[in-house]
Design an enzyme around this catalytic site. Structure first.
Site, PDB file in Angstrom:
ATOM      1  N   GLY A  74       0.817  -1.211   0.000  1.00  0.00           N
ATOM      2  CA  GLY A  74       0.000   0.000   0.000  1.00  0.00           C
ATOM      3  C   GLY A  74       0.847   1.255   0.000  1.00  0.00           C
ATOM      4  N   GLY A 105       2.558   3.821   1.495  1.00  0.00           N
ATOM      5  CA  GLY A 105       3.052   4.098   2.835  1.00  0.00           C
ATOM      6  C   GLY A 105       3.495   5.527   3.038  1.00  0.00           C
ATOM      7  NE  ARG A 106       8.507   6.863  -0.121  1.00  0.00           N
ATOM      8  CZ  ARG A 106       9.504   7.485  -0.723  1.00  0.00           C
ATOM      9  NH1 ARG A 106       9.931   8.642  -0.280  1.00  0.00           N
ATOM     10  NH2 ARG A 106      10.079   6.951  -1.779  1.00  0.00           N
ATOM     11  CG  ASP A 130       9.886   9.129   7.804  1.00  0.00           C
ATOM     12  OD1 ASP A 130       9.549   8.749   6.657  1.00  0.00           O
ATOM     13  OD2 ASP A 130      10.953   9.736   8.035  1.00  0.00           O
ATOM     14  N   GLY A 131       6.650   8.069   6.431  1.00  0.00           N
ATOM     15  CA  GLY A 131       5.777   8.681   5.439  1.00  0.00           C
ATOM     16  C   GLY A 131       6.392   9.849   4.696  1.00  0.00           C
ATOM     17  NE  ARG A 187       1.204   1.458  -6.976  1.00  0.00           N
ATOM     18  CZ  ARG A 187       2.343   2.138  -6.918  1.00  0.00           C
ATOM     19  NH1 ARG A 187       3.479   1.539  -7.186  1.00  0.00           N
ATOM     20  NH2 ARG A 187       2.348   3.415  -6.599  1.00  0.00           N
ATOM     21  CG  ASP A 192       5.386  -3.181  -5.132  1.00  0.00           C
ATOM     22  OD1 ASP A 192       5.983  -4.267  -5.229  1.00  0.00           O
ATOM     23  OD2 ASP A 192       5.919  -2.156  -4.666  1.00  0.00           O
ATOM     24  CG  ASN A 193       7.764  -0.548  -7.891  1.00  0.00           C
ATOM     25  OD1 ASN A 193       6.948   0.127  -7.265  1.00  0.00           O
ATOM     26  ND2 ASN A 193       8.935  -0.882  -7.392  1.00  0.00           N
ATOM     27  CG  ASP A 253       7.224   3.552  -7.606  1.00  0.00           C
ATOM     28  OD1 ASP A 253       6.981   4.727  -7.283  1.00  0.00           O
ATOM     29  OD2 ASP A 253       6.515   2.599  -7.243  1.00  0.00           O
TER      30      ASP A 253
END
EC number: 2.7.7.-
Length: 490
Positions: A86, A88-89, A121-122, A179, A248-249, A258
């Site tokens: 997912g 994440g940032r 930390d996003g 994706r 996922d890319n 990405d």
């Protein structure tokens, strides 16, 4: 404030497709770079964005009509399946329709934590943000399907990695952020209803011509495979190594996405790997087509029960569809390589002609980009052969190939000047050389000097033009300047 004409179709999908989340405000944002032409293409007021874009693109000000969310997806990372990844940032602000009538996502990357952040930390560091801006825009200028850079924004606060680095947010524009891993997320949960919903959504958004197909889900697999085959062929034509081709890319739209550890080859070597995390060369330059097919097989696994009610029939249909990928890729790759060496017609010997040149380049440690660019000059005048051959460790080794190539050109219809111009239009003079990217990042990160970043953006926005004043940007790295390893930056 700038008006965004949002129409957020993904936010209207079921709630298990995403998590609604607000960007986390930052201390003192300022706009490093706005892509004014792209802003105009998206129907945005570039002048207004120059004024108030820092607040929007940092996440401090959510524009009216946005419905911020983090998308759910899973993925195979270096062959190992992770059932929940997912965003994440990254936070999707929403979707707009551009001047060409295309629906485009606007996403903030580095905008704070989401429910998918795990231990992250996003946030994003300045260096990876600048890298993605440079490389995605260079890929667009090269004619490679790609996500785009709308803005780079400094946050005014640090991020903590192996060292303390300045923070930034990247504003990414994409046809969508769906994706292969998005389908895998639901397959891992046995949720066929959501897979069907997602497939229907993708067909409606990206492949509307498939709606009336007798087997629309099989047709979807074939369509995605065809786009990926064409995309990866284009990567190889420009010497691009993605570096992290996890499922996922891989986009369903067929765009490059990405750019963490990506790089461009200098000396030609099909085994080239730059990514620090690709220890076994899984995603090496020459492996990319096969990895594309492997990823598509993972997509097929999520869709296969929709192909036919009879399981064996469904599997056979999936295998046949995946089998077509190699043929489509080879055609795109060889057609592109023919154009790179000045051929318009097809002859059986052309594959050997291309492969023998690549072998000479590998053995002679010749620069990939410059070899093809200088070949265009040789197509016009044999006096340019000396400069071309100087790229090879043993210049005389190229002579027999040049003789063979010229005999082949005699059977081509184009005059020499037209052929050379056509070759220059597909063989760039300028790519974002890895050492130049690193120099630009270092100057910005260490000295807050963005002049090298701006200069590199300018040069690579016109990759097929001769730019006499910028010859240094076309040159390979000097000894000691070579970039041997790239890093993900997350």
């Amino acid at each position: 404030m700038t008006a965004f004409r949002f129409d957020n179709s993904y936010a209207r999908l079921p709630a298990n497709f995403y998590a609604r989340v607000q960007p986390t405000p930052v201390a003192e944002p300022w706009l490093i770079k706005l892509n004014r032409p792209l802003a105009g293409e998206l129907g945005l007021d570039a002048e207004a964005l120059e004024r108030d874009g820092a607040a929007i693109f940092s996440g401090n000000l959510v524009p009216e009509g946005a419905e911020p969310l983090a998308m759910a997806y899973a993925g195979h990372q270096f062959g190992t399946f992770v059932p929940q990844l997912g965003d994440g940032r990254a936070i999707l602000l929403g979707e707009v329709t551009d001047a060409g009538g295309r629906r485009r996502d606007i996403q903030l990357k580095g905008a704070g934590q989401t429910p998918y952040s795990r231990r992250g930390d996003g946030r994003a560091a300045l260096g990876p943000v600048l890298r993605e801006y440079i490389v995605s825009e260079a890929m667009h200028a090269l004619g490679v399907p790609t996500t785009r850079a709308l803005a780079a924004t400094a946050t005014g606060q640090p991020v903590y990695r192996e060292q303390i680095l300045p923070g930034a947010v990247f504003t990414r524009v994409a046809a969508s952020h769906i994706r292969v891993g998005t389908f895998q997320f639901f397959a891992a949960r046995g949720d066929m209803e959501s897979i069907r919903t997602l497939a229907d959504y993708v067909i409606g958004r990206h492949y509307p011509e498939l709606k009336t197909d007798e087997k629309p889900y099989l047709a979807l697999l074939k369509a995605v495979a065809a786009r990926q085959a064409a995309l990866i062929a284009r990567w190889l034509h420009v010497g691009f190594i993605h570096g992290v081709m996890n499922t996922d890319n891989m986009t369903i739209s067929g765009e490059t996405i990405d750019f963490g550890p990506c790089a461009f080859m200098d000396d030609y070597d099909p085994k080239t790997v730059f990514s620090s995390i690709d220890q076994f060369g899984r995603y090496a330059y020459a492996n990319q087509p096969a990895i594309g097919q492997w990823n598509l097989a993972r997509l097929a696994e999520t869709l296969v029960t929709l192909f036919d009610p009879v399981a064996d029939t469904a599997v056979n249909l999936a295998n046949d569809a995946l089998g077509e990928y190699g043929t489509i890729f080879q055609k795109h790759w060889l057609d592109g390589m023919r154009r790179k060496i000045g051929l318009l017609t097809d002859e059986d010997e052309d594959l050997d002609l291309v492969q023998s040149l690549l072998t000479l380049m590998q053995n002679g440690k010749a620069d990939f980009t410059l070899t093809f660019r200088r070949l265009a000059a040789s197509a016009e005048n044999a006096t340019a052969d000396t400069e071309l051959a100087s790229l090879f460790e043993e210049p005389q080794a190229l002579s027999p190939w040049l003789e063979h190539w010229r005999r082949r050109l005699e059977r081509e219809p184009q005059p020499a000047t037209e052929r050379a111009a056509a070759m220059r239009s597909v063989n760039p003079a300028f790519i974002p050389r890895n050492h130049r990217v690193e120099q630009a990042i270092a100057a910005a990160t260490e000295d807050a000097d963005f002049s090298l970043f701006e200069a590199l953006l300018d040069v690579t926005s016109r990759p097929y033009e001769d730019q006499p004043g910028h010859a240094a940007y076309a040159a390979p790295p000097e000894p000691g300047e070579e970039v041997l390893q790239t890093f993900c930056g997350t």
